[in-house]
Motif scaffolding. Structure first.
Motif, PDB file in Angstrom:
ATOM      1  N   ALA A 221       0.815  -1.213   0.000  1.00  0.00           N
ATOM      2  CA  ALA A 221       0.000   0.000   0.000  1.00  0.00           C
ATOM      3  C   ALA A 221       0.851   1.266   0.000  1.00  0.00           C
ATOM      4  O   ALA A 221       0.459   2.286  -0.579  1.00  0.00           O
ATOM      5  N   ASN A 222       2.037   1.226   0.619  1.00  0.00           N
ATOM      6  CA  ASN A 222       2.846   2.435   0.773  1.00  0.00           C
ATOM      7  C   ASN A 222       3.814   2.657  -0.383  1.00  0.00           C
ATOM      8  O   ASN A 222       4.382   3.742  -0.504  1.00  0.00           O
ATOM      9  N   TYR A 223       4.005   1.656  -1.217  1.00  0.00           N
ATOM     10  CA  TYR A 223       4.927   1.814  -2.348  1.00  0.00           C
ATOM     11  C   TYR A 223       4.258   2.631  -3.448  1.00  0.00           C
ATOM     12  O   TYR A 223       3.043   2.565  -3.637  1.00  0.00           O
ATOM     13  N   SER A 224       5.045   3.410  -4.187  1.00  0.00           N
ATOM     14  CA  SER A 224       4.471   4.334  -5.171  1.00  0.00           C
ATOM     15  C   SER A 224       4.144   3.671  -6.513  1.00  0.00           C
ATOM     16  O   SER A 224       3.417   4.246  -7.319  1.00  0.00           O
ATOM     17  N   TRP A 225       4.699   2.504  -6.801  1.00  0.00           N
ATOM     18  CA  TRP A 225       4.436   1.760  -8.038  1.00  0.00           C
ATOM     19  C   TRP A 225       4.601   2.623  -9.291  1.00  0.00           C
ATOM     20  O   TRP A 225       3.631   2.885 -10.003  1.00  0.00           O
ATOM     21  N   PRO A 226       5.811   3.060  -9.571  1.00  0.00           N
ATOM     22  CA  PRO A 226       6.033   3.853 -10.789  1.00  0.00           C
ATOM     23  C   PRO A 226       5.680   3.101 -12.062  1.00  0.00           C
ATOM     24  O   PRO A 226       5.330   3.701 -13.071  1.00  0.00           O
ATOM     25  N   GLY A 227       5.792   1.759 -12.045  1.00  0.00           N
ATOM     26  CA  GLY A 227       5.438   0.963 -13.214  1.00  0.00           C
ATOM     27  C   GLY A 227       3.979   0.577 -13.266  1.00  0.00           C
ATOM     28  O   GLY A 227       3.562  -0.157 -14.170  1.00  0.00           O
ATOM     29  N   ASN A 228       3.197   1.018 -12.256  1.00  0.00           N
ATOM     30  CA  ASN A 228       1.754   0.814 -12.208  1.00  0.00           C
ATOM     31  C   ASN A 228       1.374  -0.662 -12.234  1.00  0.00           C
ATOM     32  O   ASN A 228       2.092  -1.489 -11.681  1.00  0.00           O
ATOM     33  N   VAL A 229       0.241  -0.995 -12.874  1.00  0.00           N
ATOM     34  CA  VAL A 229      -0.291  -2.357 -12.830  1.00  0.00           C
ATOM     35  C   VAL A 229       0.688  -3.346 -13.450  1.00  0.00           C
ATOM     36  O   VAL A 229       0.831  -4.476 -12.974  1.00  0.00           O
ATOM     37  N   ARG A 230       1.389  -2.942 -14.484  1.00  0.00           N
ATOM     38  CA  ARG A 230       2.349  -3.840 -15.137  1.00  0.00           C
ATOM     39  C   ARG A 230       3.453  -4.248 -14.166  1.00  0.00           C
ATOM     40  O   ARG A 230       3.857  -5.412 -14.114  1.00  0.00           O
ATOM     41  N   GLN A 231       3.937  -3.316 -13.371  1.00  0.00           N
ATOM     42  CA  GLN A 231       4.996  -3.636 -12.411  1.00  0.00           C
ATOM     43  C   GLN A 231       4.470  -4.546 -11.303  1.00  0.00           C
ATOM     44  O   GLN A 231       5.134  -5.511 -10.908  1.00  0.00           O
ATOM     45  N   LEU A 232       3.265  -4.265 -10.814  1.00  0.00           N
ATOM     46  CA  LEU A 232       2.670  -5.104  -9.777  1.00  0.00           C
ATOM     47  C   LEU A 232       2.505  -6.536 -10.273  1.00  0.00           C
ATOM     48  O   LEU A 232       2.760  -7.505  -9.539  1.00  0.00           O
ATOM     49  N   LYS A 233       2.088  -6.681 -11.510  1.00  0.00           N
ATOM     50  CA  LYS A 233       1.922  -8.015 -12.099  1.00  0.00           C
ATOM     51  C   LYS A 233       3.259  -8.738 -12.193  1.00  0.00           C
ATOM     52  O   LYS A 233       3.353  -9.943 -11.919  1.00  0.00           O
ATOM     53  N   ASN A 234       4.315  -8.014 -12.567  1.00  0.00           N
ATOM     54  CA  ASN A 234       5.649  -8.625 -12.644  1.00  0.00           C
ATOM     55  C   ASN A 234       6.132  -9.111 -11.281  1.00  0.00           C
ATOM     56  O   ASN A 234       6.719 -10.191 -11.161  1.00  0.00           O
ATOM     57  N   ILE A 235       5.883  -8.314 -10.238  1.00  0.00           N
ATOM     58  CA  ILE A 235       6.304  -8.694  -8.887  1.00  0.00           C
ATOM     59  C   ILE A 235       5.556  -9.954  -8.445  1.00  0.00           C
ATOM     60  O   ILE A 235       6.142 -10.875  -7.860  1.00  0.00           O
ATOM     61  N   ALA A 236       4.246 -10.011  -8.711  1.00  0.00           N
ATOM     62  CA  ALA A 236       3.456 -11.190  -8.334  1.00  0.00           C
ATOM     63  C   ALA A 236       3.967 -12.444  -9.048  1.00  0.00           C
ATOM     64  O   ALA A 236       4.043 -13.529  -8.452  1.00  0.00           O
ATOM     65  N   GLU A 237       4.350 -12.303 -10.306  1.00  0.00           N
ATOM     66  CA  GLU A 237       4.855 -13.461 -11.043  1.00  0.00           C
ATOM     67  C   GLU A 237       6.201 -13.914 -10.499  1.00  0.00           C
ATOM     68  O   GLU A 237       6.462 -15.118 -10.380  1.00  0.00           O
ATOM     69  N   GLN A 238       7.064 -12.978 -10.145  1.00  0.00           N
ATOM     70  CA  GLN A 238       8.357 -13.355  -9.568  1.00  0.00           C
ATOM     71  C   GLN A 238       8.176 -14.109  -8.257  1.00  0.00           C
ATOM     72  O   GLN A 238       8.828 -15.129  -8.017  1.00  0.00           O
ATOM     73  N   LEU A 239       7.291 -13.626  -7.409  1.00  0.00           N
ATOM     74  CA  LEU A 239       7.049 -14.287  -6.128  1.00  0.00           C
ATOM     75  C   LEU A 239       6.489 -15.688  -6.337  1.00  0.00           C
ATOM     76  O   LEU A 239       6.864 -16.634  -5.631  1.00  0.00           O
TER      77      LEU A 239
END
Length: 416
Positions: A221-239
């Motif tokens: 919630a506190n991270y700014s996510w400069p890459g937006n939804v695409r970056q969040l999706k990449n992080i979920a896939e890595q995990l």
């Protein structure tokens, strides 16, 4: 169709008021033929909204095509969009229909419209105003009935003021502006999106289901996510691929999220990129300016030495330029010629093998003629910058005043 039904149909996740408003505007403008300009940061989902507008319009049974204007070379974009005749240019072995001709009756989505060349912008404006276009190499006027949806992640109005985007085209496209909110303005949607992506990837890779503890949810919630939804999706896939523990802690999550204070935020959107790439000319100018500065310093030193009988009273002030001169001199192996370097010293009573003349040590060395090749100077400057920053190309590019992409290209061209 209300907002919730649209979300379910197109797989949009989130309850942010800004997101709901964007969906509502898209649903209202869809039944019309009005041109729409979608703005939003990279990775925020602009193309998904173009599909919503097309599928909710009377053209939903017609063709839909998405074109990335920034990925098409300037020399071929006119041919891609409007087609060409046989022999229109070298390599045009036959006639070709452009996108505006093949998508007749449907919708064309022009992504990264801000990257479109000015000449192509004039052609696009004519299509929007009259539905007419001319193939490259032809004089015959063609007709088309296409709805245009454009998108950009830059401020087009700033491009208009800078003369890089036509003002009349901007107002023609911006009939209905549609802004997609960045993920940092939708904090209530971050966890919902992560759960959806995590579920999809654990099913895809057959890994244990993931759960976030309270600390990890707070990090999300506190991270700014400069890459937006695409970056969040990449992080979920890595995990999903790399983590065997099904419970993800905040500390674990921080190892996958780039530090916001670091110099690189990949795979985020890269901020503050130079809008124009630098060419070889810029590197050569820098080399010439550096050479000129060194020559001015040395001229001052020589003039002072002549004025004061061979000794400069301000010798220490020029020590940096002289030290650089000594570092830059390379002694060849050929014994054909010699030159003499003189450096002021204090004469002592100690025995020395050096020859002292008028307070100077005379050192015999081989003469080398300085190369005036700009390519060699350019290569030498790049090597020095890379050596200074221990091979870190980003820092070396900043030192040289060029973009990192240009530095990569020059390293390859010069075989460094």
């Amino acid at each position: 169709m209300d907002v919730q039904e649209i979300k379910q149909r197109f797989g949009i996740i989130g309850n942010s008021p800004l997101l709901n408003r964007a969906i509502n505007i898209a649903s209202q403008v869809a039944p019309t033929d009005i041109s729409v300009l979608i703005t939003g940061e990279s990775g925020s989902g602009k193309e998904a909204f173009s599909h919503i507008i097309h599928q909710l319009s009377p053209r939903k049974h017609g063709p839909f095509i998405a074109v990335n204007c920034g990925a098409i070379p300037e020399g071929t974009i006119d041919s891609e969009l409007f087609g060409h005749e046989k022999g229109a240019y070298t390599g045009a072995v036959g006639e070709r229909k452009g996108y505006f001709e093949t998508v007749n009756g449907g919708t064309i989505f022009l992504d990264e419209i801000g990257e479109m060349p000015l000449g192509t912008q004039a052609r696009l404006l004519r299509v929007l105003e009259s539905g007419q276009f001319i193939r490259v190499g032809s004089s015959k006027v063609e007709k088309t009935n296409v709805r245009v949806i454009a998108a950009t992640n830059v401020d087009v109005y700033d491009a208009v003021k800078a003369g890089k985007f036509r003002e009349d085209l901007y107002y023609r496209l911006n009939t209905v502006p549609l802004r997609i909110p960045p993920l940092r303005d939708r904090k209530e949607d971050v966890y919902l999106l992560f759960r959806k992506f995590a579920s999809d990837f654990t099913d895809k890779y057959r890994t244990p289901a993931m759960q976030l503890d309270e600390d990890a949810q707070r990090v999300l919630a506190n991270y700014s996510w400069p890459g937006n939804v695409r970056q969040l999706k990449n992080i979920a896939e890595q995990l999903a691929v790399l983590e065997s523990d099904h419970t993800i802690t905040g500390q674990t999550l921080l190892t996958y999220i780039p530090n916001e204070g670091s110099s690189s935020n990949l795979p985020m959107r890269i901020e503050n990129q130079p809008k124009e790439d630098f060419s070889e000319r810029d590197i050569l100018y820098k080399v010439l300016f550096d050479m000129k500065r060194d020559m001015v310093e040395l001229k001052k030193l020589v003039a002072e030495m002549i004025e004061h009988g061979g000794v400069s009273p301000n010798f220490a002030n020029h020590s940096q330029a002289i030290s650089q001169l000594y570092r830059d001199i390379e002694i060849p192996n050929s014994p054909d010629t010699q030159f003499t370097l003189q450096q002021p010293v204090t004469v002592s009573n100690n025995n020395s093998n050096n020859v002292v003349n008028d307070g100077f040590i005379t050192t015999h060395a081989e003469e080398v003629e300085e190369s005036l090749s700009l390519i060699e100077k350019e290569s030498d400057l790049i090597r020095k910058a890379l050596k200074k920053h221990k091979g870190k190309r980003k820092l070396a590019a900043n030192e040289l005043g060029i973009s990192e992409r240009t530095l990569y290209r020059k390293i390859k061209e010069l075989n460094l």
